[in-house]
Design a protein around this motif. Sequence first.
Motif, short mmCIF file in Angstrom:
data_model
loop_
_atom_site.label_atom_id
_atom_site.label_comp_id
_atom_site.label_asym_id
_atom_site.label_seq_id
_atom_site.Cartn_x
_atom_site.Cartn_y
_atom_site.Cartn_z
N GLY A 156 0.95 -1.17 -0.01
CA GLY A 156 0.09 0.06 0.02
C GLY A 156 0.99 1.23 -0.11
N TRP A 157 0.22 2.36 0.16
CA TRP A 157 1.02 3.68 0.07
C TRP A 157 1.41 3.81 1.47
CZ3 TRP A 157 0.88 7.90 -3.78
CH2 TRP A 157 0.30 7.38 -4.84
N TRP A 158 2.67 4.63 1.45
CA TRP A 158 3.25 5.24 2.60
C TRP A 158 3.83 4.19 3.63
CZ3 TRP A 158 -1.75 8.35 2.07
CH2 TRP A 158 -1.33 9.45 1.58
N ASP A 159 3.38 2.90 3.63
CA ASP A 159 3.86 2.07 4.41
C ASP A 159 3.39 2.35 5.88
OD1 ASP A 159 5.51 -0.34 5.13
OD2 ASP A 159 7.19 0.97 5.69
N TRP A 160 2.25 2.79 6.24
CA TRP A 160 1.88 2.89 7.50
C TRP A 160 1.32 1.83 8.19
CZ3 TRP A 160 -2.22 7.46 6.24
CH2 TRP A 160 -1.37 8.62 5.89
N HIS A 161 1.63 1.81 9.75
CA HIS A 161 0.90 0.71 10.43
C HIS A 161 -0.41 1.09 10.50
CE1 HIS A 161 1.34 3.39 13.83
NE2 HIS A 161 2.83 3.12 13.72
N PRO A 162 -1.45 0.04 11.03
CA PRO A 162 -2.69 0.47 11.27
C PRO A 162 -2.94 1.62 12.27
CG PRO A 162 -2.46 -1.96 11.28
CD PRO A 162 -1.48 -1.02 11.40
N SER A 163 -2.25 1.87 13.29
CA SER A 163 -2.49 2.80 14.16
C SER A 163 -2.06 4.28 13.66
CB SER A 163 -1.72 2.70 15.34
OG SER A 163 -2.20 1.48 16.23
N LYS A 164 -1.04 4.39 12.99
CA LYS A 164 -0.68 5.37 12.14
C LYS A 164 -1.91 5.89 11.17
CE LYS A 164 1.45 8.83 9.78
NZ LYS A 164 1.38 10.13 9.80
N THR A 165 -2.43 4.90 10.66
CA THR A 165 -3.44 5.47 9.64
C THR A 165 -4.77 5.91 10.25
OG1 THR A 165 -2.67 3.40 8.38
CG2 THR A 165 -5.00 4.47 7.55
N ALA A 166 -4.92 5.18 11.41
CA ALA A 166 -6.06 5.53 12.27
C ALA A 166 -5.90 6.91 12.95
CB ALA A 166 -6.34 4.72 13.69
N LEU A 167 -4.40 7.50 13.00
CA LEU A 167 -4.35 8.79 13.43
C LEU A 167 -4.65 9.75 12.39
CD1 LEU A 167 -0.76 8.39 15.52
CD2 LEU A 167 -3.03 9.25 16.55
N GLU A 168 -4.11 9.38 11.40
CA GLU A 168 -4.46 10.23 10.11
C GLU A 168 -5.91 10.55 9.86
OE1 GLU A 168 -2.13 11.95 7.82
OE2 GLU A 168 -1.13 11.90 9.60
N TYR A 169 -6.38 9.42 9.84
CA TYR A 169 -8.07 9.45 9.39
C TYR A 169 -8.76 10.26 10.61
CZ TYR A 169 -12.84 8.26 8.50
OH TYR A 169 -14.15 8.34 8.28
N LEU A 170 -8.56 10.26 11.84
CA LEU A 170 -9.04 10.85 12.84
C LEU A 170 -8.53 12.21 12.89
CD1 LEU A 170 -8.73 8.07 15.85
CD2 LEU A 170 -10.60 8.85 14.84
N TRP A 171 -7.61 12.53 12.41
CA TRP A 171 -7.11 14.12 12.08
C TRP A 171 -7.99 14.76 11.12
CZ3 TRP A 171 -3.23 15.31 8.08
CH2 TRP A 171 -2.96 16.85 8.20
N ARG A 172 -7.91 13.86 9.90
CA ARG A 172 -8.70 14.36 8.65
C ARG A 172 -10.31 14.56 9.18
NH1 ARG A 172 -5.70 13.76 3.98
NH2 ARG A 172 -7.36 14.59 2.75
N ALA A 173 -10.68 13.62 9.91
CA ALA A 173 -12.06 13.67 10.17
C ALA A 173 -12.80 14.56 11.46
CB ALA A 173 -12.81 12.28 10.35
N GLY A 174 -11.52 14.97 11.88
CA GLY A 174 -11.64 16.24 13.01
C GLY A 174 -11.57 15.89 14.44
N ALA A 175 -11.71 14.60 14.80
CA ALA A 175 -11.60 14.13 16.23
C ALA A 175 -10.44 14.47 16.81
CB ALA A 175 -11.78 12.53 16.37
#
Length: 401
Positions: A156-175
Amino acid sequence: MTPVTLGNRDARRIFLHRHLLSDTPQGPAHGAALLQVITGLGFVQLDSINTVARAHDLILFSRRQRYRPEALKTLYERDRALFEHWTHDASVIPMEYYPYWEMRRQRDAARLRSRYQNWQRHDFESRFQTVLEQIRERGPVSSSDVGKGEPRSKGGWWDWHPSKTALEYLWRAGALCVVGRDGFQKRYDLTERVIDATLCDPISAPDTIRTIDWCCSGALDRLGFATHTEIAAFWAHLTPAEAKAWVEQECAEGRLEPVNIIGADGTARGAYARPGLLNDPAINIAPSPRLRVLSPFDPALRDRNRAERLFGFSYRVEMFVPAAKRSYGYYVFPVLQGDRIIARVDMKAFRDRDTLVVQALWPEPGVHWGKGRQSAFEAELFRLRRLAGVSNITFENGWLR
């Protein structure tokens, strides 16, 4: 309605004035004065590449040459006068604009769920609660503080682990909010602990109609004239169809009019502007003759097609082009003087050698590189040394191409 026609010189003057590149780059460059510059631009794109200076630092330096990176860090991380989110890329944005990102956060939340699943190919959503609880109990975290031992995405893109992806998603979504960076690694905290409640309440946030009007008006104010697709692309919140509908409504109510903008090659292209564009005071003000090195990601140049139409300056980033196939170099800086892009320069700060090395410079067609321009260029390099973190300047053999 018959469009008015704006000549190329006048178009360049208005455009550079709106992008804060007409005046001599002097004056205070910290606190309220720096915030005023960022507000005038709308946002400043963040970028990690540091061949001479990072993009955001050079963008601000080219407008206020007393600027130093610590001033932006203070404004962002200590004063909380800025927040970080996405426009066309990750950017710092005046905090007062936070409510107008609610529509973007909602749209990102819907759009990124499936996109991240496709890119990362792991179950990042199952980490949401764990990540939020860790931040609530321990305070701000970076991606290295979460997901210990988690496997990274495969293919996949950027070689993120699941928790890193969660951080990015929660940031982009506003939490979550990004509250600063260590090096260039983001630190995340709970939005409720960072953003004033009056700014982050989704119930009182501007609705879609108000957000579209704010985005389009703000984009046009900073561009001077634009097509509906350029208006939509400015903040990258809107669809072209939403911007087109706004333009049509504004024209129908007399708050907008069609204009023809003459390009550097003499051809006309349709756009829209507020009535009275031909009377814009910037037309009668010659931009400062100060020579300036610009970031490749400068707001005035990031739309490469528009830069080519207005200035006759064809530019492509070649970082991802194999060295043997590059026309110029890995990271080449445009050079502005007055209302013209006069050259591009390939240079790099070798901090271990305390030296800024000019590897190559290409004057644009029709530009004479005589003693006057050379002196102006050397003066700009002298000013740029401190931002680059070096003391000396050298020119490689054959640097003037």
